[in-house]
Scaffold this motif. Structure first.
Motif, short mmCIF file in Angstrom:
data_model
loop_
_atom_site.label_atom_id
_atom_site.label_comp_id
_atom_site.label_asym_id
_atom_site.label_seq_id
_atom_site.Cartn_x
_atom_site.Cartn_y
_atom_site.Cartn_z
N UNK A 83 92.43 -6.16 46.44
CA UNK A 83 91.13 -5.66 45.99
C UNK A 83 91.37 -4.36 45.24
N UNK A 84 90.43 -3.96 44.42
CA UNK A 84 90.48 -2.67 43.72
C UNK A 84 91.77 -2.46 42.93
N UNK A 85 92.40 -3.53 42.46
CA UNK A 85 93.63 -3.38 41.67
C UNK A 85 94.88 -3.18 42.51
N UNK A 86 94.77 -3.34 43.81
CA UNK A 86 95.89 -3.14 44.72
C UNK A 86 96.07 -4.33 45.64
N UNK B 74 104.57 -6.52 56.22
CA UNK B 74 105.87 -7.20 56.21
C UNK B 74 106.68 -6.78 57.43
N UNK B 75 107.68 -7.56 57.76
CA UNK B 75 108.60 -7.21 58.84
C UNK B 75 109.41 -6.01 58.39
N UNK B 76 109.52 -4.99 59.24
CA UNK B 76 110.30 -3.80 58.93
C UNK B 76 111.78 -4.17 59.03
N UNK B 77 112.51 -3.99 57.93
CA UNK B 77 113.92 -4.38 57.89
C UNK B 77 114.78 -3.50 58.78
N UNK B 78 114.31 -2.27 59.07
CA UNK B 78 115.12 -1.31 59.83
C UNK B 78 115.00 -1.43 61.34
N UNK B 79 113.94 -2.05 61.83
CA UNK B 79 113.77 -2.18 63.28
C UNK B 79 112.90 -3.39 63.61
N UNK B 80 112.40 -3.43 64.83
CA UNK B 80 111.59 -4.57 65.27
C UNK B 80 110.13 -4.45 64.88
N UNK B 81 109.77 -3.36 64.21
CA UNK B 81 108.37 -3.12 63.89
C UNK B 81 107.92 -3.77 62.60
N UNK B 82 106.81 -3.25 62.09
CA UNK B 82 106.19 -3.78 60.89
C UNK B 82 106.00 -2.66 59.87
N UNK B 83 105.88 -3.06 58.63
CA UNK B 83 105.63 -2.12 57.54
C UNK B 83 104.53 -2.69 56.66
N UNK B 84 103.96 -1.83 55.83
CA UNK B 84 102.97 -2.29 54.86
C UNK B 84 103.42 -1.79 53.50
N UNK B 85 103.32 -2.67 52.51
CA UNK B 85 103.66 -2.26 51.14
C UNK B 85 102.42 -2.36 50.28
N UNK B 86 102.23 -1.35 49.45
CA UNK B 86 101.10 -1.28 48.54
C UNK B 86 101.63 -1.44 47.12
N UNK C 190 104.32 0.72 45.15
CA UNK C 190 104.20 2.16 44.94
C UNK C 190 104.40 2.89 46.27
N UNK C 191 104.17 2.18 47.36
CA UNK C 191 104.23 2.80 48.68
C UNK C 191 104.67 1.76 49.69
N UNK C 192 105.61 2.13 50.55
CA UNK C 192 105.99 1.31 51.70
C UNK C 192 106.02 2.24 52.90
N UNK C 193 105.31 1.87 53.95
CA UNK C 193 105.27 2.73 55.13
C UNK C 193 105.16 1.92 56.40
N UNK D 206 98.34 5.48 48.26
CA UNK D 206 99.17 4.96 47.18
C UNK D 206 98.81 5.62 45.85
N UNK D 207 97.52 5.83 45.59
CA UNK D 207 97.11 6.53 44.36
C UNK D 207 97.63 7.95 44.34
N UNK D 208 97.63 8.61 45.49
CA UNK D 208 98.16 9.98 45.57
C UNK D 208 99.66 10.00 45.31
N UNK D 209 100.39 9.03 45.83
CA UNK D 209 101.83 8.93 45.58
C UNK D 209 102.09 8.77 44.08
N UNK D 210 101.33 7.89 43.43
CA UNK D 210 101.50 7.70 41.98
C UNK D 210 101.16 8.98 41.21
N UNK D 211 100.10 9.67 41.62
CA UNK D 211 99.71 10.91 40.95
C UNK D 211 100.81 11.96 41.08
N UNK D 212 101.37 12.10 42.26
CA UNK D 212 102.47 13.06 42.46
C UNK D 212 103.69 12.69 41.63
N UNK D 213 103.99 11.40 41.57
CA UNK D 213 105.13 10.94 40.77
C UNK D 213 104.92 11.29 39.29
N UNK D 214 103.70 11.06 38.80
CA UNK D 214 103.40 11.39 37.40
C UNK D 214 103.51 12.89 37.15
#
Length: 166
Positions: A25-28, A33-45, A54-57, A83-91
């Motif tokens: 939604x909203x262009x995103x 996803x399964x966290x590759x580093x441990x038994x937990x989970x991650x989200x990618x934007x 742009x963001x994985x956490x 994620x928008x803030x991460x992109x803004x900082x990168x720019x």
């Protein structure tokens, strides 16, 4: 009045997804996803039209402590904002890397010397320029993109009559 719901013009209904592990939604897109580093989970934007996120956490575990917590509207909107803030900082960081300036005192008065790097794929280059207090361009030359702008180098360039960059 009709009770017919009109889809959001910016997000066609066939593009909008709201599932426990995938929201679009909203262009995103948010994907849990399964966290590759441990038994937990991650989200990618991932922003629409981009191949890399742009963001994985980290993502929260659900109540059963095995499966991820489902995505919901507040979480999705927070992720979009982050994620928008991460992109803004990168720019901002990229802009700061490509555009530098120093102020010096020269025979012409207070001078602003700028270095603008043009990151063309085949032949990157940089432009060194000098401006007086009124913003009038005094000089401009092409330099290596590896040129390191400093107050001393800018002063030397001005003292040399804005000839070669030294």
């Amino acid at each position: 009045m009709s009770d017919i719901e009109i889809p959001d013009a910016d997000t066609p209904e066939d593009r909008k997804i709201q599932e426990p592990r995938l929201w679009r939604d909203d262009g995103w897109s948010a994907r849990v996803i399964k966290n590759e580093d441990d038994d937990g989970w991650a989200v990618e934007m991932t922003q629409e039209g981009q191949s890399e996120p742009a963001l994985v956490g980290p993502w929260t575990m659900g109540r059963d402590k095995k499966n991820p917590k489902p995505l919901d509207p507040p979480a999705f909107h927070t992720l979009v904002k982050t994620a928008n803030e991460v992109l803004r900082r990168h720019e901002q960081q990229l802009h700061a890397t490509l555009h530098k300036s120093v102020k010096i005192d020269a025979a012409e008065g207070r001078v602003t010397v700028k270095l603008d790097i043009v990151p063309e794929e085949d032949e990157p280059y940089a432009v060194l320029s000098a401006y007086d207090e009124l913003g009038e361009k005094l000089a401009e030359i092409r330099v290596s993109p590896a040129y390191k702008l400093s107050v001393q180098r800018a002063s030397d360039w001005a003292a040399g009559g804005f000839g070669n960059s030294g």
